[in-house]
Design a protein around this motif. Structure first.
Motif, mmCIF file in Angstrom:
data_model
loop_
_atom_site.group_PDB
_atom_site.id
_atom_site.type_symbol
_atom_site.label_atom_id
_atom_site.label_comp_id
_atom_site.label_asym_id
_atom_site.label_seq_id
_atom_site.Cartn_x
_atom_site.Cartn_y
_atom_site.Cartn_z
ATOM 1 N N UNK A 1 3.226 6.466 19.238
ATOM 2 C CA UNK A 1 3.720 6.683 17.873
ATOM 3 C C UNK A 1 3.943 5.376 17.128
ATOM 4 N N UNK A 2 3.842 4.234 17.849
ATOM 5 C CA UNK A 2 4.049 2.907 17.262
ATOM 6 C C UNK A 2 5.413 2.823 16.577
ATOM 7 N N UNK B 1 15.276 2.635 13.071
ATOM 8 C CA UNK B 1 13.909 2.970 13.466
ATOM 9 C C UNK B 1 12.983 1.949 12.829
ATOM 10 N N UNK B 2 11.964 1.552 13.561
ATOM 11 C CA UNK B 2 11.041 0.558 13.018
ATOM 12 C C UNK B 2 9.626 0.822 13.502
ATOM 13 N N UNK B 3 8.667 0.596 12.616
ATOM 14 C CA UNK B 3 7.270 0.579 13.038
ATOM 15 C C UNK B 3 7.039 -0.632 13.939
ATOM 16 N N UNK B 4 6.107 -0.491 14.864
ATOM 17 C CA UNK B 4 5.723 -1.605 15.730
ATOM 18 C C UNK B 4 4.207 -1.620 15.839
ATOM 19 N N UNK C 1 9.473 -10.472 16.145
ATOM 20 C CA UNK C 1 9.079 -10.427 14.744
ATOM 21 C C UNK C 1 7.617 -10.881 14.638
ATOM 22 N N UNK C 2 7.037 -10.798 13.463
ATOM 23 C CA UNK C 2 5.671 -11.276 13.263
ATOM 24 C C UNK C 2 5.450 -11.652 11.807
ATOM 25 N N UNK C 3 4.661 -12.682 11.560
ATOM 26 C CA UNK C 3 4.305 -12.999 10.175
ATOM 27 C C UNK C 3 3.173 -12.106 9.649
ATOM 28 N N UNK D 1 5.420 -6.474 21.931
ATOM 29 C CA UNK D 1 5.675 -5.470 20.901
ATOM 30 C C UNK D 1 6.165 -6.169 19.642
ATOM 31 N N UNK D 2 5.383 -6.076 18.586
ATOM 32 C CA UNK D 2 5.694 -6.698 17.307
ATOM 33 C C UNK D 2 6.472 -5.704 16.451
#
Length: 300
Positions: free
Chosen positions: A94-95, A108-111, A197-199, A216-217
């Motif tokens: 489900x990312x 909740x967060x998208x990854x 985290x990710x840019x 996992x970003x």
């Protein structure tokens, strides 16, 4: 005609309260489409593609089998997760990441997760620290397979990407362009997997988010740090902001370790009691199906 059939399907699966039989893509049907897409982890817009239609036409028998497979996976969830006052769970298909505290969804967060070549591993651990403005220590596999070629082509490659040699290894200095972004969440494990985290924020616009080397970003990485530390008087918001400025690496050791579970569920019931189905991105349903049911079928 297609709109009428889609409307009926949305009614049958519970995303529309009634079937008006109208062959018009109206506001009522738009709301049903959004509800359907939310349950399936799809991008929330009103567009319907051939892939979405094929998904709607999946035989109900297949969906029942998917539920059975994921009921088996539920047996693998560590007992300490359900008993914990707070925990983090990532569902690869489900990312999505959820941070649960005192029985409620705090965040909740998208990854996005590993590619088919570098699949994110399923396992459990205990988060023990948060690292703000981290260095990224480039894995030897990436140095060997990617960086060496780029450095051979461009002698300034490391400097241009804010990287440096460090005791025979390559690391990327803290900053907004760091591949780990401005914060990472650590939980010791033999696979060297962690949340960060990710840019590359644009990658969260995709529905099928398999882009990483295995880690996992997290889209809402700062929000996760704030949620975890909100009751910690030693880490007020302004201190977190300063630590995430990208100037130097700063570590926060958690007073209480947080259980984390990286799972693989192609069917899951959300916090509202609604079931969702997600893409089998690593083709694991068929493997589990053979393990669980091939002998039973052969015995008939």
């Amino acid at each position: 005609m297609a709109v009428k059939q889609i409307r009926t399907r949305l009614f049958v699966v519970g995303d529309l309260a009634q079937d008006s039989k109208r062959d018009v893509y109206d506001e009522e049907m738009m709301a049903g489409i959004l509800k359907y897409k939310k349950r399936y982890g799809l991008k929330l817009n009103y567009a319907l593609t051939r892939e979405h239609i094929n998904q709607m036409n999946e035989p109900i028998g297949n969906r029942i089998k998917t539920i059975m497979l994921n009921m088996e996976r539920c047996r693998w969830i560590p007992a300490n997760l359900a008993q914990a006052s707070e925990y983090i769970m990532v569902n690869i298909p489900s990312f999505v990441l959820v941070y649960v505290k005192d029985g409620k969804y705090e965040l909740m967060s998208d990854v996005f997760v590993g590619t088919r070549m570098t699949e994110t591993v399923i396992f459990s651990g205990m988060m023990d620290r948060i690292v703000f403005s981290p260095y990224w220590y480039v894995p030897q596999s990436i140095i060997k397979n990617e960086l060496k070629l780029k450095m051979a082509e461009d002698k300034n490659y490391l400097a241009d990407h804010n990287m440096e040699w460090n005791g025979g290894n390559v690391r990327q200095k803290p900053g907004p362009k760091n591949s780990l972004g401005l914060v990472k969440f650590m939980f010791p494990n033999p696979n060297d997997i962690y949340l960060h985290d990710t840019p590359a924020k644009s990658l969260f616009d995709f529905e099928k988010r398999i882009f990483s080397h295995g880690c996992i970003n997290v889209k809402e990485a700062k929000g996760l740090a704030l949620a975890i530390l909100k009751d910690n008087p030693d880490w007020p918001v302004d201190k977190i902001d300063q630590a995430m400025s990208g100037e130097k690496e700063t570590t926060c050791t958690l007073k209480n370790k947080i259980p984390i579970y990286i799972g693989y569920f192609t069917a899951w019931v959300n916090n509202d009691g609604e079931i969702g189905f997600y893409p089998d991105v690593y083709d694991r349903d068929s493997q589990l199906d053979k393990l669980l049911y091939s002998d039973a079928v052969a015995a008939k």
